[in-house]
Scaffold this active site. Structure first.
Site, PDB file in Angstrom:
ATOM      1  N   ASP A  45       0.832  -1.198   0.000  1.00 29.58           N
ATOM      2  CA  ASP A  45       0.000   0.000   0.000  1.00 29.58           C
ATOM      3  C   ASP A  45       0.867   1.248   0.000  1.00 29.58           C
ATOM      4  OD1 ASP A  45      -2.817  -0.914   0.189  1.00 29.58           O
ATOM      5  OD2 ASP A  45      -2.089  -1.904   1.994  1.00 29.58           O
ATOM      6  N   ASP A 185      -9.526  -6.553  -0.741  1.00 31.22           N
ATOM      7  CA  ASP A 185      -8.628  -6.044   0.291  1.00 31.22           C
ATOM      8  C   ASP A 185      -9.441  -5.345   1.365  1.00 31.22           C
ATOM      9  OD1 ASP A 185      -6.532  -5.039   1.777  1.00 31.22           O
ATOM     10  OD2 ASP A 185      -6.011  -3.469   0.328  1.00 31.22           O
TER      11      ASP A 185
END
Length: 232
Positions: A45, A185
């Protein structure tokens, strides 16, 4: 297409580890443990503090991770100006880069940039974003990342309304004859995995709710999750 390297059949479901959630002070050991456990992809991320109210993971860190591990990288840009960040991360040579459809008025330009650099194209949607936003480019992407929590922070509750979006996406893909990887996710764990897998998800990002817990045995957890998937 990049997804063919990892997905030999429609029934295959792979596991990604959200490396942001790992112990950053013991990252080398974490990577070794994840590789031994059989993790398929590292989900990375990247946050700019603008698109989301958090910051995480720069190119220098990810380049070192890429050089150290054999696990391919999947970079999720939770940023504005995705073109700028894609260029910053090109030296990392990730397998996939996800950009948020909410951050650009010209998604085809980003698709072309990624393809030009031989990087798998992934488009991401936040929970509130409608699937209609990605339909103009869906035939050109290798992966769709469906966020099941709002991007930015680990530890959020699973948004069950997204399950219907997954179901609809799977139906759309079948109707037009395409098979992008469908990644999910956000609070993906033993309780939520059956819902997402049943509705077409085949790349599951594991974070704090499933994998990165104190003293957790990654190999044991991965084995248990794979067994659960086989039974779903």
């Amino acid at each position: 297409m990049p997804n063919k390297l990892y997905f030999e059949g429609d029934s295959v479901v792979l596991l990604a580890a959200s490396i942001m959630c790992a112990n950053q002070l013991e990252l080398k050991e974490e990577l070794i443990s994840l590789e031994k456990a059989g993790i398929d992809i590292l989900h990375c991320d990247v946050m700019d503090g603008v698109f989301v109210n958090n910051m995480a993971m720069g190119p220098y860190v990810l380049e070192q991770i890429s050089n150290f591990t054999k696990i391919p990288l999947d970079i999720h840009l939770a940023t504005v100006e995705p073109e700028k960040y894609i260029k910053l991360f090109l030296p990392v040579k990730p397998k996939y880069i996800s950009f948020h459809i909410e951050t650009t008025k010209d998604p085809l330009k980003i698709v072309e940039l990624l393809k030009k650099n031989n990087i798998g194209v992934s488009v991401a949607l936040s929970p509130k974003t409608e699937l209609s936003e990605i339909l103009p480019i869906i035939k050109f992407v290798d992966m769709v990342l469906i966020m099941t929590v709002n991007p930015g922070f680990a530890g959020q509750k699973f948004n069950y309304r997204v399950v219907e979006k997954l179901k609809k996406l799977n139906s759309i893909c079948k109707d037009i004859g395409i098979s992008p990887i469908i990644e999910v996710d956000g609070c993906i764990n033993k309780s939520t995995i059956p819902d997402v897998v049943t509705n077409g998800a085949n790349l599951l990002v594991l974070g704090t709710s499933a994998l990165f817990k104190p003293y957790n045995d990654y190999s044991k957890t991965v084995k248990e999750i794979k067994s659960l998937i086989d039974k779903t």
